[in-house]
Design an enzyme around this catalytic site. Sequence first.
Site, PDB file in Angstrom:
ATOM      1  N   GLU A  19       0.825  -1.209   0.000  1.00 37.38           N
ATOM      2  CA  GLU A  19       0.000   0.000   0.000  1.00 37.38           C
ATOM      3  C   GLU A  19       0.858   1.258   0.000  1.00 37.38           C
ATOM      4  O   GLU A  19       0.487   2.265  -0.601  1.00 37.38           O
ATOM      5  CB  GLU A  19      -0.952  -0.030   1.187  1.00 37.38           C
ATOM      6  CG  GLU A  19      -1.942  -1.162   1.073  1.00 37.38           C
ATOM      7  CD  GLU A  19      -2.607  -1.570   2.360  1.00 37.38           C
ATOM      8  OE1 GLU A  19      -3.329  -2.572   2.337  1.00 37.38           O
ATOM      9  OE2 GLU A  19      -2.415  -0.902   3.393  1.00 37.38           O
ATOM     10  N   CYS A 106      -7.015  -0.165   3.615  1.00 40.46           N
ATOM     11  CA  CYS A 106      -6.897  -1.370   4.420  1.00 40.46           C
ATOM     12  C   CYS A 106      -7.480  -1.117   5.808  1.00 40.46           C
ATOM     13  O   CYS A 106      -8.630  -0.716   5.943  1.00 40.46           O
ATOM     14  CB  CYS A 106      -5.435  -1.834   4.437  1.00 40.46           C
ATOM     15  SG  CYS A 106      -5.161  -3.497   5.088  1.00 40.46           S
ATOM     16  N   HIS A 125     -10.413  -2.838   5.005  1.00 40.34           N
ATOM     17  CA  HIS A 125     -10.163  -4.267   5.112  1.00 40.34           C
ATOM     18  C   HIS A 125     -11.303  -4.857   5.949  1.00 40.34           C
ATOM     19  O   HIS A 125     -11.757  -4.225   6.911  1.00 40.34           O
ATOM     20  CB  HIS A 125      -8.804  -4.521   5.789  1.00 40.34           C
ATOM     21  CG  HIS A 125      -8.391  -5.940   5.710  1.00 40.34           C
ATOM     22  ND1 HIS A 125      -8.787  -6.880   6.641  1.00 40.34           N
ATOM     23  CD2 HIS A 125      -7.633  -6.594   4.800  1.00 40.34           C
ATOM     24  CE1 HIS A 125      -8.279  -8.048   6.315  1.00 40.34           C
ATOM     25  NE2 HIS A 125      -7.574  -7.909   5.199  1.00 40.34           N
TER      26      HIS A 125
END
Length: 187
Positions: A19, A106, A125
């Site tokens: 990321e 995330c 996430h």
Amino acid sequence: MAQKSALIILAAEGAEEMEVIITGDVLARGEIRVVYAGLDGAEPVKCARGAHIVPDVKLEDVETEKFDIVILPGGQPGSNTLAESLLVRDVLKSQVESGGLIGAICAAPIALLSHGVKAELVTSHPSVKEKLEKGGYKYSEDRVVVSGKIITSRGPGTAFEFALKIVELLEGKDKATSLIAPMLLKL
């Protein structure tokens, strides 16, 4: 016109390297100046899967600088560290007050929750979905969500889409689209 700029905040330990790197790389390809800031200094940061990334600067040294977007990568325990940091709180507060964009991918949207950053709709996430919903956010399973000035995304597998959406918001759809073929992306 001045070059757009992005600040990527690295937690002391445990940021998700995909990321961090994919987002920063795609933004740089989009001709956006990327600054990697270390939360605990400018020493190498050990990421979630063991890669080490050397920040450009200490976050405290650019805390008052204006960026077009501030980006929080996910990963654990990096996301928790971002969520607990008073310095990150101050940077996000300043970004909101100046009308700048904030990106979180995330598990990093938990830092938005803990620091009181409002958004109509978020994604993340799956591991932090329930926490975000209990915190009052409306949740989406979409891979990338734009809600006002807040951009959220699901995880390492959505990092290219997240970054391309940021390029689109800062430099336009044509610029973002022009990056896809040279990277051999199939979206």
